[in-house]
Design a protein around this motif. Structure first.
Motif, PDB file in Angstrom:
ATOM      1  N   SER A 299      -9.874  33.082   4.030  1.00  0.00           N
ATOM      2  CA  SER A 299      -9.587  34.486   3.732  1.00  0.00           C
ATOM      3  C   SER A 299      -9.879  34.743   2.259  1.00  0.00           C
ATOM      4  CB  SER A 299      -8.122  34.818   4.050  1.00  0.00           C
ATOM      5  OG  SER A 299      -7.863  34.663   5.437  1.00  0.00           O
ATOM      6  N   ILE A 300     -10.118  36.002   1.928  1.00  0.00           N
ATOM      7  CA  ILE A 300     -10.424  36.383   0.549  1.00  0.00           C
ATOM      8  C   ILE A 300      -9.557  37.569   0.155  1.00  0.00           C
ATOM      9  CG2 ILE A 300     -12.182  37.230  -1.044  1.00  0.00           C
ATOM     10  CD1 ILE A 300     -14.288  35.832   0.559  1.00  0.00           C
ATOM     11  N   ILE A 301      -8.910  37.434  -0.982  1.00  0.00           N
ATOM     12  CA  ILE A 301      -8.200  38.548  -1.603  1.00  0.00           C
ATOM     13  C   ILE A 301      -8.903  38.819  -2.926  1.00  0.00           C
ATOM     14  CG2 ILE A 301      -6.002  39.362  -2.506  1.00  0.00           C
ATOM     15  CD1 ILE A 301      -4.592  37.369  -0.686  1.00  0.00           C
ATOM     16  N   TYR A 302      -9.320  40.058  -3.117  1.00  0.00           N
ATOM     17  CA  TYR A 302     -10.072  40.353  -4.338  1.00  0.00           C
ATOM     18  C   TYR A 302      -9.565  41.651  -4.961  1.00  0.00           C
ATOM     19  CZ  TYR A 302     -12.786  43.531  -1.348  1.00  0.00           C
ATOM     20  OH  TYR A 302     -13.169  44.511  -0.479  1.00  0.00           O
ATOM     21  N   PHE A 312     -16.715  39.582  -4.868  1.00  0.00           N
ATOM     22  CA  PHE A 312     -16.610  39.515  -3.409  1.00  0.00           C
ATOM     23  C   PHE A 312     -17.970  39.691  -2.750  1.00  0.00           C
ATOM     24  CE2 PHE A 312     -16.354  41.905   0.585  1.00  0.00           C
ATOM     25  CZ  PHE A 312     -15.724  40.945   1.367  1.00  0.00           C
ATOM     26  N   ASP A 316     -19.339  36.912  -0.335  1.00  0.00           N
ATOM     27  CA  ASP A 316     -19.642  37.208   1.067  1.00  0.00           C
ATOM     28  C   ASP A 316     -21.039  36.713   1.435  1.00  0.00           C
ATOM     29  OD1 ASP A 316     -19.387  38.165   3.601  1.00  0.00           O
ATOM     30  OD2 ASP A 316     -19.762  40.257   3.080  1.00  0.00           O
ATOM     31  N   ILE A 326     -15.318  34.508   6.969  1.00  0.00           N
ATOM     32  CA  ILE A 326     -14.182  35.156   6.314  1.00  0.00           C
ATOM     33  C   ILE A 326     -13.258  35.693   7.399  1.00  0.00           C
ATOM     34  CG2 ILE A 326     -13.460  36.974   4.743  1.00  0.00           C
ATOM     35  CD1 ILE A 326     -16.212  36.804   3.439  1.00  0.00           C
ATOM     36  N   LYS A 329     -10.153  39.809   4.700  1.00  0.00           N
ATOM     37  CA  LYS A 329     -10.547  40.225   3.353  1.00  0.00           C
ATOM     38  C   LYS A 329      -9.689  41.426   2.957  1.00  0.00           C
ATOM     39  CE  LYS A 329     -14.722  41.924   5.639  1.00  0.00           C
ATOM     40  NZ  LYS A 329     -16.185  41.823   5.664  1.00  0.00           N
ATOM     41  N   GLU A 330      -8.946  41.250   1.862  1.00  0.00           N
ATOM     42  CA  GLU A 330      -7.989  42.263   1.429  1.00  0.00           C
ATOM     43  C   GLU A 330      -8.204  42.578  -0.046  1.00  0.00           C
ATOM     44  OE1 GLU A 330      -5.422  44.164   2.775  1.00  0.00           O
ATOM     45  OE2 GLU A 330      -6.426  43.638   4.628  1.00  0.00           O
ATOM     46  N   LYS A 331      -7.990  43.862  -0.377  1.00  0.00           N
ATOM     47  CA  LYS A 331      -8.133  44.298  -1.760  1.00  0.00           C
ATOM     48  C   LYS A 331      -6.777  44.329  -2.448  1.00  0.00           C
ATOM     49  CE  LYS A 331     -12.175  47.279  -1.009  1.00  0.00           C
ATOM     50  NZ  LYS A 331     -12.676  48.674  -1.094  1.00  0.00           N
TER      51      LYS A 331
END
Length: 981
Positions: A299-302, A312, A316, A326, A329-331
């Motif tokens: 997972s990615i938090i950016y 990101f 990606d 992924i 993916k959360e901001k």
């Protein structure tokens, strides 16, 4: 002149916009809403008159600042705001003081309580011949006010590093007789606020245009210093905003912490450079770490900023190229506090919806990441996730302090930096008393010692301190954490120093002091020298910009590890240099109870030979299924199975098709040995017969059997036996051609001679019943010609067959598990073409044998021929179903054909030649002319004397001798004998 006037108009427009924004803020009472704190702060309130004649009330100005700077701050354009809350007040660009109309009340008649105005604009100024601007994040971001608490590491320490480096440059006289000064402002880690501060840096470029020596148009003769270059900002978002402004005035900018890849675009950010590498390389390092850990589902938090979004986008793309999916993916909202706790809790809840994605990349800043860690603790999922961090929050106490258990196991990428030599000793010796040039140092002091410094202005963050600071306190390295990346700040200042040095050396020809050409410096010229700067910095490392104006791509891989129970620290576990990751996995411990790397995959790899069926919408989630018996997993498409080609079968794991060993009749096989033994015995027998015949070539038995056709017949028998050896060789194109021709040709030779012989006998006796005339074409020469013509038909058939369908070896697959190496005629009934004509000869020969079965006893060879034909027909009738019934067993099929041919030859050899051998070898006394005829035909019945009996006698003699040149005359009239010829 036109260009300068355009710049002047531009700066006034910018000033007006900022003033308008501040009017809105004051109208809403935003500052008063958050801090309703009233305090009588008599010592920091005083009045003065500006150059325009207005009386100003200063609020929370630093008492050690000279009136020169106060006056400079006062020369601002004003406007009137009518509001019931504020009355008729005038507001200025700087929101740190309020300008009133000339005050009519007595100055001593001050009110006892005043509101705290925050933030207070302060500036650190170092006088010099050339001035560098500095934009530092002295304060952190805060949602409720413009500026948050003091930032000890990335703020105060970075600012002091700039001042320390300037001291070193000036002390070492890097530029002969030229001192470099500074004008440093605080951007509070906000892009809009930082842009507002950056306007100060362009005032000098505008104020000295022609006669407009002071931009407030109130006083003349007061010239502002031109900013030669700007060091900062720290945040990529702020740097982008400031860079867009500074490029309009051609002011070079060097950032020390901004890492966004977007800033490498020199078409947009021509005057921007940085000493820290671009996130483009940081992203590559992070992806390599993920690959090293064996993760395929993360997972990615950016951060919702240019820093996070650009990173990101590259993440990606690069993760996709490496087959890493992924999951979530959360901001992260950029400004801390704008997003409430529930927002961070929701992020953690979304992470939990993909429980197999244990690895999480966080590309953000320390304040936001700290909130994420607190949400992890609130959700009671500490230790569930393993973090890969960016440089924006790695090794930051703001994140780890109080969240040690949540941060434990983090692997983070940090630009490689060494300590600035001598800076720690310099910083530890600073106090509020000896560091007057840093107006924010007192706030740092209060934050560090958690006390209120005597005489310091009131802030939203020191008002709760009941303890008063001691003036004898000293900083200690045991209680102070130093920023690890201060080298980049020092290198940014040093790059300007060496650029100015090289510029001065070339333009001023080494003349001490500033020459007229550098009064002031031209930004475009300075940028050229700046990009060529190459030096050894205060850290001891060599520095130079790359083609994009970025710093060298060198990273340390650091790890937050619990070295002892309840004792955590950041340690270096590897590095990334020139595109290569070196990671010491032995030093990595993701948890003290579970030191091994967690598994972060959606689906476990399928077993060998299994194919995948992907879950809809998930690139890394699948179900595994087995391929069928004769299928393997498609090497190019893992979602499908493919059938193995004919002649191959899957290996044990259904990963590859293995060739089935070729199956053909090998000479060493029992079948071949048996067939060859039989053929060899037949060859020996045939050669024995040939030898006997040759030895007794002129004896009556041999002569009576028709020597010429007998030798042709024996040759055909030898050829039939020889076919076996052609059949047991490994098939190839030549062998197949030989087999095709030889098998049919040998039969043709054998049965053509037999047909010729039976036809001769039939014609002789048919003619004898009709007339006394001797039949034609019964001489040995004629018989050979007839036999040759019959054989030539077979040769013609084979020739046409070879042209139409050339013989060649091929693989035949009657079943999926068979791989037969055979000749192409083997696979169907085309072999019958070779035997069609011999079979025709056999049938005709058999008919003749039937027709001549009643010949006189002296011609009983026709009976042997008949028996041979009958037996041959039986053999071939048995062979045909055997041949077509053994299509899957190449060895049995070839052996049956070989044995059948040899058996046919043996029957012919035994039936036709054994009686003759019997006479020649065992009963030689019968090998005389008289024995060739029965007694009743040895003399002609005297009483008959008819022509018919005379003709029969002639036929008997002719048939027995088979030689037209030899005339046997015995008790027959001359006319009748002559008639027989």
């Amino acid at each position: 002149m036109n260009h300068k006037m355009k710049q002047l108009i531009l700066i006034f427009n910018i000033e007006f916009i900022f003033c308008l924004v501040k009017v809105v803020f004051h109208t809403e009472g935003r500052d008063m809403q958050h801090h309703e704190i009233i305090r009588n702060h008599q010592n920091y309130h005083y009045y003065s008159v500006d150059n325009c004649g207005n009386e100003i009330k200063f609020i929370e100005r630093n008492s050690n600042r000279s009136n020169r700077y106060n006056t400079k701050d006062l020369c601002q354009s004003t406007f009137t705001l009518k509001h019931k809350r504020h009355g008729n007040q005038q507001f200025y660009k700087n929101r740190y003081f309020i300008r009133h109309s000339p005050i009519k009340e007595d100055r001593n008649n001050t009110k006892s309580s005043h509101a705290i105005h925050w933030p207070v604009k302060r500036e650190a100024v170092v006088e010099g011949d050339l001035i560098l601007g500095g934009l530092m994040m002295v304060h952190s971001r805060e949602d409720s006010v413009t500026c948050g608490p003091i930032m000890p590491q990335g703020g105060i320490q970075a600012l002091e590093t700039m001042l320390y480096t300037l001291d070193k440059i000036n002390m070492d006289n890097l530029v002969p007789n030229v001192t470099i000064g500074a004008h440093i402002l605080d951007d509070c880690d906000k892009d809009t606020y930082g842009l507002e501060m950056a306007v100060d840096f362009i005032k000098g470029s505008i104020s000295n245009i022609d006669d407009a020596t002071d931009y407030n148009n109130c006083s003349k003769g007061h010239k502002k210093k031109v900013i030669s270059g700007v060091v900062g900002a720290a945040s990529s978002v702020t740097s982008i905003q400031v860079a867009n402004l500074l490029r309009l005035f051609r002011i070079p900018q060097v950032s020390y912490f901004s890492t966004s890849p977007e800033l490498s675009n020199k078409q947009r950010f021509e005057y921007f450079s940085r000493t820290i590498p671009s996130d483009h390389y940081q992203v590559k390092a992070i992806v390599d770490i993920v690959r090293k850990l064996g993760w395929s589902y993360i997972s990615i938090i950016y951060e919702e900023s240019n820093y996070g979004i650009k990173a990101f986008e590259e993440l990606d793309e690069l993760l996709s190229k490496n087959g890493i999916c992924i999951a979530i993916k959360e901001k992260l909202v950029k400004d801390s506090g704008v997003a409430k706790k529930i927002a961070y809790d929701n992020i953690v809840q979304k992470l939990l919806t993909k429980p197999r994605a244990k690895g999480v990349i966080i590309f953000g800043s320390d304040q936001e990441v700290a909130e994420v860690m607190r949400a992890v603790r609130r959700q009671n999922v500490t230790g569930v996730f393993s973090w890969i961090g960016s440089d924006g929050w790695s090794a930051r106490n703001l994140v780890s302090d109080g969240n040690e258990a949540e941060v434990e196991g983090t692997l983070s990428v940090q630009p490689q930096a060494n300590s600035v030599i001598g800076f720690e000793e310099y910083f530890l010796n600073l106090t509020v008393a000896n560091n007057r040039r840093n107006p924010w140092f007192v706030e740092f002091w209060e934050d560090h010692f958690q006390c209120k410094y005597p005489g310091s202005p009131l802030t939203p963050y020191n008002m709760m301190y009941a303890k008063t600071c001691s003036t004898t306190d000293q900083l200690s390295r045991y209680t102070l954490d130093f920023e690890d990346q201060l080298q980049f700040v020092s290198d940014a200042v040093m790059s300007f120093g060496y650029a100015i040095k090289n510029m001065h050396k070339e333009l001023c020809n080494g003349q001490p002091g500033l020459c007229d050409v550098m009064k002031p410096t031209k930004g475009a010229d300075l940028l050229k020298y700046l990009r060529k700067a190459d030096f050894v910095g205060l850290s001891g490392d060599r520095f130079n910009f790359d083609v994009n104006g970025d710093g060298p791509a060198r990273y340390n891989i650091i790890h937050f590890k619990q070295v002892e129970p309840e004792k955590y620290t950041w340690i270096k576990v590897g590095e990334y240099y020139q595109g290569e990751l070196r990671l010491n996995m032995e030093d990595i411990q993701f948890g003290i109870k579970n030191p091994t790397a967690p598994e972060s995959v959606c689906s476990r790899p399928c077993e060998r030979g299994q194919a995948k069926k992907y879950v809809e919408g998930e690139g890394c989630c699948w179900h595994c299924f087995n391929c069928s018996q004769y299928q393997i997993q498609n090497p190019t498409d893992e979602t499908h199975c493919i059938n193995c080609p004919r002649g191959t079968i899957p290996d044990l794991y259904h990963e590859a098709c293995q060739h089935i060993p070729e199956d053909y009749l090998k000479p060493e096989s029992p079948y071949a040995i048996g067939a060859m033994s039989f053929s060899s015995l037949g060859i020996l027998m045939t050669l024995f017969v040939v030898g006997v015949f040759l030895k007794n070539n002129d004896t009556p038995v041999v002569r009576a059997s028709g020597r010429e056709l007998s030798y042709v017949l024996l040759s055909g028998i030898l050829l039939c036996y020889g076919v076996t050896y052609a059949l047991v060789f490994k098939p190839n194109d030549i062998v197949c051609g030989v087999q095709r021709f030889w098998s049919g040709f040998s039969f043709t030779v054998m049965y053509a001679s037999l047909l010729t012989k039976t036809n001769r006998i039939a014609r002789i006796f048919n003619a004898s019943t009709k007339s006394a005339k001797r039949p034609s074409f019964i001489s040995p020469h004629s018989q050979l010609v007839i036999c040759g013509i019959l054989i030539s038909f077979q040769i013609l058939i084979n020739a046409v067959w070879m042209v139409v369908s050339p013989a060649h070896a091929m693989h035949h697959y009657p079943t999926r598990e068979d791989n037969l190496l055979v000749c192409n005629s083997y696979t169907d009934a085309s072999y019958m073409i070779a035997f069609f004509y011999p079979i025709f000869l056999i049938i005709v020969c058999t008919i003749y044998a039937v027709l001549t079965r009643k010949t006189p006893e002296a011609f009983n060879e026709s009976k042997y021929i008949g028996f041979t034909m009958y037996t041959t027909c039986v053999i071939w009738l048995a062979f045909i179903p055997l041949y077509f019934g053994t299509g899957n067993n190449v060895q049995l099929r070839i052996t049956s054909m070989s044995v059948t041919i040899s058996l046919s030859a043996t029957v012919t050899l035994a039936c036709l030649f054994s009686p003759k051998l019997y006479i020649i070898l065992i009963r030689p006394e019968r090998n005389i002319r008289q024995s060739m005829m029965p007694i009743r035909y040895s003399t002609i019945n005297k009483t008959t004397g008819s022509a018919q009996s005379s003709m029969m006698a002639a036929v008997i003699v002719t048939a027995a001798t088979c030689n037209e040149n030899e005339k046997v005359i015995k008790n027959v009239s001359n006319e009748n004998i002559a008639a027989s010829y």
